[in-house]
Motif scaffolding. Structure first.
Motif, PDB file in Angstrom:
ATOM      1  N   GLU A 124      30.847 107.454  40.707  1.00 10.52           N
ATOM      2  CA  GLU A 124      31.039 107.762  39.275  1.00 10.52           C
ATOM      3  C   GLU A 124      32.055 106.793  38.712  1.00 10.52           C
ATOM      4  O   GLU A 124      33.057 106.495  39.355  1.00 10.52           O
ATOM      5  N   GLY A 141      27.795 105.668  23.907  1.00 13.26           N
ATOM      6  CA  GLY A 141      27.718 106.992  24.516  1.00 13.26           C
ATOM      7  C   GLY A 141      28.398 108.039  23.659  1.00 13.26           C
ATOM      8  O   GLY A 141      29.156 107.710  22.736  1.00 13.26           O
ATOM      9  N   ASN A 165      32.077 103.671  25.217  1.00 16.34           N
ATOM     10  CA  ASN A 165      31.611 102.608  26.114  1.00 16.34           C
ATOM     11  C   ASN A 165      30.557 101.698  25.459  1.00 16.34           C
ATOM     12  O   ASN A 165      29.535 101.379  26.045  1.00 16.34           O
ATOM     13  N   TRP A 180      25.042 100.383  31.411  1.00 21.59           N
ATOM     14  CA  TRP A 180      24.183 101.547  31.613  1.00 21.59           C
ATOM     15  C   TRP A 180      24.816 102.760  30.913  1.00 21.59           C
ATOM     16  O   TRP A 180      25.315 103.687  31.568  1.00 21.59           O
TER      17      TRP A 180
HETATM   18  N1  MTE Z   1      28.885 105.226  29.705  1.00 12.55           N
HETATM   19  C1  MTE Z   1      29.746 105.989  29.028  1.00 12.55           C
HETATM   20  N2  MTE Z   1      29.322 106.645  27.939  1.00 12.55           N
HETATM   21  N3  MTE Z   1      31.060 106.105  29.427  1.00 12.55           N
HETATM   22  C2  MTE Z   1      31.524 105.447  30.545  1.00 12.55           C
HETATM   23  O1  MTE Z   1      32.705 105.586  30.878  1.00 12.55           O
HETATM   24  N4  MTE Z   1      31.001 103.856  32.366  1.00 12.55           N
HETATM   25  C3  MTE Z   1      30.170 102.664  32.651  1.00 12.55           C
HETATM   26  C4  MTE Z   1      28.690 103.022  32.615  1.00 12.55           C
HETATM   27  N5  MTE Z   1      28.359 103.817  31.455  1.00 12.55           N
HETATM   28  C5  MTE Z   1      30.630 104.612  31.267  1.00 12.55           C
HETATM   29  C6  MTE Z   1      29.286 104.553  30.806  1.00 12.55           C
HETATM   30  C7  MTE Z   1      30.451 101.998  33.913  1.00 12.55           C
HETATM   31  S1  MTE Z   1      31.771 100.926  33.959  1.00 12.55           S
HETATM   32  C8  MTE Z   1      29.594 102.086  34.974  1.00 12.55           C
HETATM   33  S2  MTE Z   1      29.833 101.149  36.365  1.00 12.55           S
HETATM   34  C9  MTE Z   1      28.442 103.021  34.992  1.00 12.55           C
HETATM   35  O2  MTE Z   1      28.362 103.768  33.782  1.00 12.55           O
HETATM   36  C10 MTE Z   1      28.596 103.982  36.145  1.00 12.55           C
HETATM   37  O3  MTE Z   1      27.579 104.915  36.165  1.00 12.55           O
HETATM   38  P1  MTE Z   1      27.710 106.206  37.096  1.00 12.55           P
HETATM   39  O4  MTE Z   1      28.987 106.916  36.751  1.00 12.55           O
HETATM   40  O5  MTE Z   1      26.485 106.996  36.887  1.00 12.55           O
HETATM   41  O6  MTE Z   1      27.796 105.685  38.514  1.00 12.55           O
END
Ligand code: MTE
Ligand code: CO
Length: 427
Positions: free
Chosen positions: A106, A210, A216, A260
């Motif tokens: 995560e 998000g 993000n 992502w």
């Molecule tokens: N999306 C949102 N809305 N908020 C977040 O903090 N983190 C990002 C991405 N998407 C993030 C996000 C990061 S840096 C990564 S590496 C991936 O989500 C990680 O996905 P996971 O937590 O499902 O492994």
């Protein structure tokens, strides 16, 4: 040979001793006739005398308690607090390629949020003819696709720029997971909002956000958005877990995990890159000459030996040994993985469990014999663009000493005569 395996019928004993004689040194099991009585074979065990658990006891199954150490782990000193932080997939203990959601790493910038499907909305706005808002139910009415993809955080292996740091494949390479996603293509939704996908889309972008406090936000060039991005609501057959973006996340195959976007709430079509925090001061690579490379989206070919590794020592002494690991590339498919036992002086080609699939983890095996001597284990991935995974020295020539992200260099495990492994760097 002793004769205390009296319980066995002669034919069985003959077979076992024959096998042991023929395959001395090549068989990993113990010849039953030589081992003496094994109570696990000769005596009736409690589990064969009592009743097991009923089908009403575990409506949703968890791993058996004996596997309780196969869990995500974090490294406390890495981040100031666990809300904006990271944990790591226990890749050392997994096999095959699919990552169960429950132990898939995560990464949150402001914590994982609880968002009900009923409260979920996805807005598409900006340079489209028909700005739209979708509910979760709306998304389920578009044609769906299934694809297996890896997701790797750009910071995976980031600590290792400073030299060998963390003792375990989980910690050096565990910011990666690989799931089968079900979702609607981003192209389908953009077309629904009236984007003319046959028109002039040069210099067009989508900016995705998000619903969490961090948002993000990231800019994605339209070519990629229309190529293979998925608006996903299932992973490995079931709903996304909260921590992976329930109910809906964006899947950007082969590109850095930061893109992502989880809890996906807005997609804006723009004629420029927004240049948000996540794509300027973060996730950018400073190079040897002091300048910063503007975008590094695709994750280059990379591999790691997951066993033996510091958390997976060799416990069986010399003889047959399975060396295994994972390889992946954000630019296509893995075509070959080589394994070295001597720190890169000589290489043997590993066996791929399946031909490499596009933007998905590939499992490799080297079925070998350990002579009980020290090894400097390395793996080196190649992909269908002809790219070969670089050494750390080769990467440092381009990237200098100031990097954090996008470290895809060859990893080395030093295995000692006791079979214990340690993270080391070879020059
Ligand atoms: N999306 C949102 N809305 N908020 C977040 O903090 N983190 C990002 C991405 N998407 C993030 C996000 C990061 S840096 C990564 S590496 C991936 O989500 C990680 O996905 P996971 O937590 O499902 O492994
Ligand atoms: Co990340």
């Amino acid at each position: 040979m002793t004769d205390d395996t009296k319980d066995f019928a002669p034919s069985r004993r003959q077979f076992l001793s024959g096998a042991a004689a023929a395959g001395a040194g090549a068989v990993a099991g113990t010849a039953a006739s030589a081992a003496g009585p094994d109570p696990l074979i000769t005596e009736k065990q409690p589990w064969a005398q009592e009743l097991g658990a009923g089908v009403d006891e575990t409506p949703y199954g968890l791993p058996i308690k004996y596997e309780s150490d196969v869990v995500r782990r974090n490294v406390e000193w890495l981040t100031a607090d666990p809300i904006s932080s990271i944990n790591f997939t226990p890749i050392h203990a997994l096999d095959g390629t699919i990552t169960p959601q429950g132990c898939a790493f995560e990464r949150h910038h402001s914590g994982a949020i609880e968002l009900r499907k009923e409260d979920y909305r996805l807005m598409i706005n900006g340079l489209v003819d028909k700005p739209l808002i979708f509910t979760y139910d709306d998304l389920e009415r578009f044609p769906r696709e299934n694809h297996v993809y890896f997701c790797e955080c750009a910071a995976n292996t980031g600590m290792e720029w400073a030299g060998a740091q963390l003792n375990g494949a989980q910690f050096t390479h565990g910011m990666v997971h690989n799931m089968e996603y079900t979702g609607v293509t981003l192209r389908t939704l953009l077309e629904e909002a009236g984007l003319d996908t046959a028109g002039d889309l040069k210099d067009k972008w989508v900016y995705v956000e998000g619903a969490d406090a961090s948002s993000n936000g990231r800019s994605i060039p339209m070519e990629k958005a229309l190529d293979d991005c998925l608006v996903a609501f299932k992973a490995n057959g079931e709903a996304l877990r909260m921590e992976h973006g329930y109910p809906v996340r964006l899947v950007v195959p082969g590109w850095e995990g930061n893109m992502w976007v989880k809890w996906l709430r807005r997609i804006e079509v723009t004629d420029h890159a927004v240049e948000s925090r996540e794509e300027t001061s973060k996730y950018t690579d400073t190079l040897e000459d002091g300048t910063s490379r503007k975008w590094t989206w695709a994750m280059d070919a990379k591999s790691v030996i997951t066993s033996p590794s510091p958390q997976m020592p060799i416990k069986h002494g010399k003889g047959p040994l399975v060396i295994t690991g994972l390889a992946w590339t954000g630019r296509g498919a893995i075509t070959r993985v080589d394994v070295s036992k001597d720190g890169g002086k000589t290489w043997e080609t590993a066996r791929l469990a399946k031909p490499g699939e596009k933007m998905a983890l590939t499992r490799f095996y080297l079925d070998t014999t350990w002579d009980g001597e020290e090894m400097l284990l390395q793996s080196r991935a190649m992909d269908d663009t002809g790219y070969v995974q670089p050494t750390k020295a080769q990467l440092r020539e381009v990237r200098g000493e100031n990097s954090i992200y996008h470290n895809n260099c060859i990893q080395t495990w030093w295995v000692n005569k006791d079979g214990e492994a340690e993270n080391v760097e070879v020059s």
